[in-house]
Design an enzyme around this catalytic site. Structure first.
Site, PDB file in Angstrom:
ATOM      1  NE  ARG A 268      50.083 -24.850 -48.903  1.00 37.59           N
ATOM      2  CZ  ARG A 268      51.074 -24.197 -49.465  1.00 37.59           C
ATOM      3  NH1 ARG A 268      51.620 -24.661 -50.586  1.00 37.59           N
ATOM      4  NH2 ARG A 268      51.534 -23.099 -48.946  1.00 37.59           N
ATOM      5  CB  ILE A 338      41.017 -24.108 -45.396  1.00 46.34           C
ATOM      6  CG1 ILE A 338      40.283 -24.270 -44.058  1.00 46.34           C
ATOM      7  CG2 ILE A 338      41.757 -25.398 -45.771  1.00 46.34           C
ATOM      8  CD1 ILE A 338      39.113 -25.243 -44.088  1.00 46.34           C
ATOM      9  CD  GLU A 364      13.553 -16.491 -54.110  1.00 45.46           C
ATOM     10  OE1 GLU A 364      12.733 -17.115 -53.420  1.00 45.46           O
ATOM     11  OE2 GLU A 364      13.954 -16.872 -55.224  1.00 45.46           O
TER      12      GLU A 364
HETATM   13  N1  COS Z   1       1.042 -16.924 -46.945  1.00 38.92           N
HETATM   14  C1  COS Z   1      -0.233 -16.473 -47.131  1.00 38.92           C
HETATM   15  N2  COS Z   1      -0.650 -15.257 -46.695  1.00 38.92           N
HETATM   16  C2  COS Z   1       0.264 -14.478 -46.076  1.00 38.92           C
HETATM   17  C3  COS Z   1       1.588 -14.889 -45.852  1.00 38.92           C
HETATM   18  C4  COS Z   1       1.965 -16.172 -46.308  1.00 38.92           C
HETATM   19  N3  COS Z   1       3.200 -16.625 -46.140  1.00 38.92           N
HETATM   20  N4  COS Z   1       2.252 -13.902 -45.217  1.00 38.92           N
HETATM   21  C5  COS Z   1       1.371 -12.910 -45.017  1.00 38.92           C
HETATM   22  N5  COS Z   1       0.167 -13.265 -45.534  1.00 38.92           N
HETATM   23  C6  COS Z   1      -1.080 -12.481 -45.485  1.00 38.92           C
HETATM   24  C7  COS Z   1      -1.417 -12.162 -44.038  1.00 38.92           C
HETATM   25  O1  COS Z   1      -2.161 -13.212 -43.457  1.00 38.92           O
HETATM   26  C8  COS Z   1      -2.224 -10.898 -44.184  1.00 38.92           C
HETATM   27  O2  COS Z   1      -3.545 -11.250 -44.555  1.00 38.92           O
HETATM   28  P1  COS Z   1      -4.845 -10.484 -43.959  1.00 38.92           P
HETATM   29  O3  COS Z   1      -4.702  -9.071 -44.456  1.00 38.92           O
HETATM   30  O4  COS Z   1      -5.995 -11.217 -44.564  1.00 38.92           O
HETATM   31  O5  COS Z   1      -4.748 -10.600 -42.477  1.00 38.92           O
HETATM   32  C9  COS Z   1      -1.562 -10.189 -45.369  1.00 38.92           C
HETATM   33  O6  COS Z   1      -0.892 -11.212 -46.117  1.00 38.92           O
HETATM   34  C10 COS Z   1      -0.565  -9.149 -44.939  1.00 38.92           C
HETATM   35  O7  COS Z   1       0.427  -9.796 -44.147  1.00 38.92           O
HETATM   36  P2  COS Z   1       1.420  -9.033 -43.172  1.00 38.92           P
HETATM   37  O8  COS Z   1       0.627  -8.055 -42.355  1.00 38.92           O
HETATM   38  O9  COS Z   1       2.223 -10.045 -42.474  1.00 38.92           O
HETATM   39  O10 COS Z   1       2.305  -8.213 -44.215  1.00 38.92           O
HETATM   40  P3  COS Z   1       3.537  -7.244 -43.968  1.00 38.92           P
HETATM   41  O11 COS Z   1       3.370  -6.073 -44.857  1.00 38.92           O
HETATM   42  O12 COS Z   1       3.744  -7.032 -42.513  1.00 38.92           O
HETATM   43  O13 COS Z   1       4.789  -8.012 -44.636  1.00 38.92           O
HETATM   44  C11 COS Z   1       6.653  -9.453 -44.864  1.00 38.92           C
HETATM   45  C12 COS Z   1       5.208  -9.199 -44.368  1.00 38.92           C
HETATM   46  C13 COS Z   1       7.670  -8.511 -44.270  1.00 38.92           C
HETATM   47  C14 COS Z   1       6.905 -10.856 -44.426  1.00 38.92           C
HETATM   48  C15 COS Z   1       6.661  -9.340 -46.427  1.00 38.92           C
HETATM   49  O14 COS Z   1       6.536  -8.015 -46.857  1.00 38.92           O
HETATM   50  C16 COS Z   1       7.916  -9.950 -47.013  1.00 38.92           C
HETATM   51  O15 COS Z   1       8.025 -11.177 -47.140  1.00 38.92           O
HETATM   52  N6  COS Z   1       8.874  -9.103 -47.399  1.00 38.92           N
HETATM   53  C17 COS Z   1      10.057  -9.556 -48.098  1.00 38.92           C
HETATM   54  C18 COS Z   1       9.769  -9.633 -49.546  1.00 38.92           C
HETATM   55  C19 COS Z   1      10.812 -10.432 -50.256  1.00 38.92           C
HETATM   56  O16 COS Z   1      11.119 -11.537 -49.892  1.00 38.92           O
HETATM   57  N7  COS Z   1      11.334  -9.834 -51.312  1.00 38.92           N
HETATM   58  C20 COS Z   1      12.392 -10.475 -52.040  1.00 38.92           C
HETATM   59  C21 COS Z   1      12.256 -10.204 -53.452  1.00 38.92           C
HETATM   60  S1  COS Z   1      11.158 -11.234 -54.242  1.00 38.92           S
HETATM   61  S2  COS Z   1      12.356 -12.567 -54.976  1.00 38.92           S
END
Ligand code: COS
Length: 391
Positions: A268, A338, A364
């Site tokens: 372009r 662009i 996700e």
């Molecule tokens: N791997 C393994 N265990 C995990 C983990 C991970 N990545 N993340 C958290 N856990 C465990 C924690 O260790 C905790 O265990 P204990 O109870 O034995 O201590 C438990 O899970 C709860 O974890 P947490 O307190 O961190 O949970 P929350 O409710 O605060 O949530 C988020 C955490 C916000 C990170 C979670 O709800 C999340 O990922 N939300 C987004 C969901 C998403 O991506 N949705 C998209 C649609 S699906 S395609």
């Protein structure tokens, strides 16, 4: 040839995917966006070339080529068509629970069909009232004899209506918080399983996004993945390994838009010269390229981490999803700029890429959730500052 961490064999697979993308997928991209129809012909193409099985074990009919290879394939396809890239990424997302926590019997029963692409799979975690706060789900499952009976609804489910297998999360103990959630395989023909509305969307239009209703939906007790109460942790472990797939889709969109804008800027002309020779356009392209390369460095590192079963995957996976999707949005907006007026019309692909990029910052786990996950992990690391005393 730019440097990359791939083996010779992985490069050969990438070349095959590149050729398929250029010759078969790119010519369909605008039509898929325009019609909004799920592209079964593209599924057939991926089946024929055994692309669905790239990261699956040989035992289940896969190529055992690893997660990095899968990410590269999603990236390459998404350079031309983010909908087709998503089909591959979601096949991974939706089979990971079985691969991480399923019994050998469950894996042998389901995975070969998913690895070959004979069955499309879906992941049903999100509900109308619980997206970011996944543990707030209301769908319940109760054991009756040798069956679980599921009641509730799921929303924003990718592949709704086209999938044969759904990985569904439900509360087996509604009073137990995170520990009351369980994970099930639900086949699309299970009694009481229904598909609701398929949502019209801004982008990734050929991919279905829809509601799933579970009305006294009966599944064999043998379809419980892991133990009762393991569901939340399974869901999180899955997302640690699947968010990079969305990062790869996002990076593909970003690089595809950058490459297109570069080619356009070389042909372009304004003010007597190709616009790439105007410094403000050149600077945009340089920034887009640099951001793509930085995002790729992080994404491929995460691919290697998954393949090596590295610890602290949670943080790096969230970082890759965050960075690649933000780069996708920035690069596609700049690509439209662009191309100027041509960028805004459907004759050129960059407006589609800009629309497709947006969802990568949302699904996700929104990028706000990724930042929360990253910051939480940083606090957990309990690291010290190079300056010995802070505060
Ligand atoms: N791997 C393994 N265990 C995990 C983990 C991970 N990545 N993340 C958290 N856990 C465990 C924690 O260790 C905790 O265990 P204990 O109870 O034995 O201590 C438990 O899970 C709860 O974890 P947490 O307190 O961190 O949970 P929350 O409710 O605060 O949530 C988020 C955490 C916000 C990170 C979670 O709800 C999340 O990922 N939300 C987004 C969901 C998403 O991506 N949705 C998209 C649609 S699906 S395609």
């Amino acid at each position: 040839m730019p440097w990359d961490p791939l083996s010779e064999e992985q490069r050969e697979i990438r070349d095959l995917v590149r050729t398929l993308t250029r010759e078969r997928i790119a010519p369909r991209a605008a039509e898929i966006d325009e019609s909004g129809d799920f592209p079964w012909d593209m599924v057939e193409l991926l089946r024929e070339h055994e692309i669905f099985g790239l990261a699956f074990d040989e035992r289940h009919g896969g190529a055992n080529a690893g997660s990095l290879m899968l990410l590269v394939a999603v990236e390459e396809i998404s350079k031309a068509d983010a909908t087709v890239g998503l089909i591959l990424a979601v096949q991974e997302l939706s089979s990971l629970a079985l691969r991480l926590a399923g019994t050998e019997e469950q894996q042998d029963r389901f995975l070969p069909k998913v690895a070959s692409g004979e069955w499309i799979a879906a992941y049903a975690l999100t509900e109308p009232g619980s997206g970011s706060d996944a543990a707030a789900m209301r769908t319940e499952a109760r054991l009756e004899g040798d069956e679980y009976v599921l009641n509730g609804s799921k929303r924003f489910i990718t592949n709704a209506g086209v999938a044969h297998l759904y990985t569904v999360f439900a509360k087996t103990d509604p009073c137990a918080g995170h520990d009351g959630i369980s994970c099930f395989v639900v086949e699309a023909d299970a009694p009481g399983f229904e598909i609701g509305r398929i949502e019209p969307k801004l982008g990734i239009k050929g991919s279905t996004t829809g509601e799933v209703f579970l009305n006294d939906c009966r599944v064999p007790a043998a379809n419980l993945i892991g133990a009762e109460g393991d569901g939340f942790k399974i869901a999180m472990r899955v997302l640690d390994r699947s968010r990079p797939g969305i990062a790869a889709q996002a990076l593909g969109i970003a690089q595809g838009a950058t490459d297109y804008a570069l080619a356009y800027a070389q042909t372009r002309e304004t003010m007597g010269q190709p616009i790439v020779d105007h410094q403000m356009i050149a600077a945009k392209l340089a920034d887009m390229e640099t951001k793509c390369e930085a995002a790729r460095g992080l994404l491929y590192k995460v691919g290697v981490m998954i393949d090596e079963d590295a610890p602290d995957l949670t943080k790096y996976s969230a970082m890759a999803k965050l960075l690649c999707s933000d780069v996708a949005m920035e690069a596609t907006i700049e690509a439209v700029q662009i191309l100027g007026g041509y960028g805004y019309i459907k004759e050129y692909p960059v407006e589609r890429m800009m629309r497709d990029a947006k969802i990568t910052q949302i699904y996700e786990g929104t990028n706000e959730i990724q930042r929360l996950v990253i910051a939480r992990e940083m606090v957990r690391e309990n690291r010290s500052s190079a300056l010995t005393e802070v505060g």
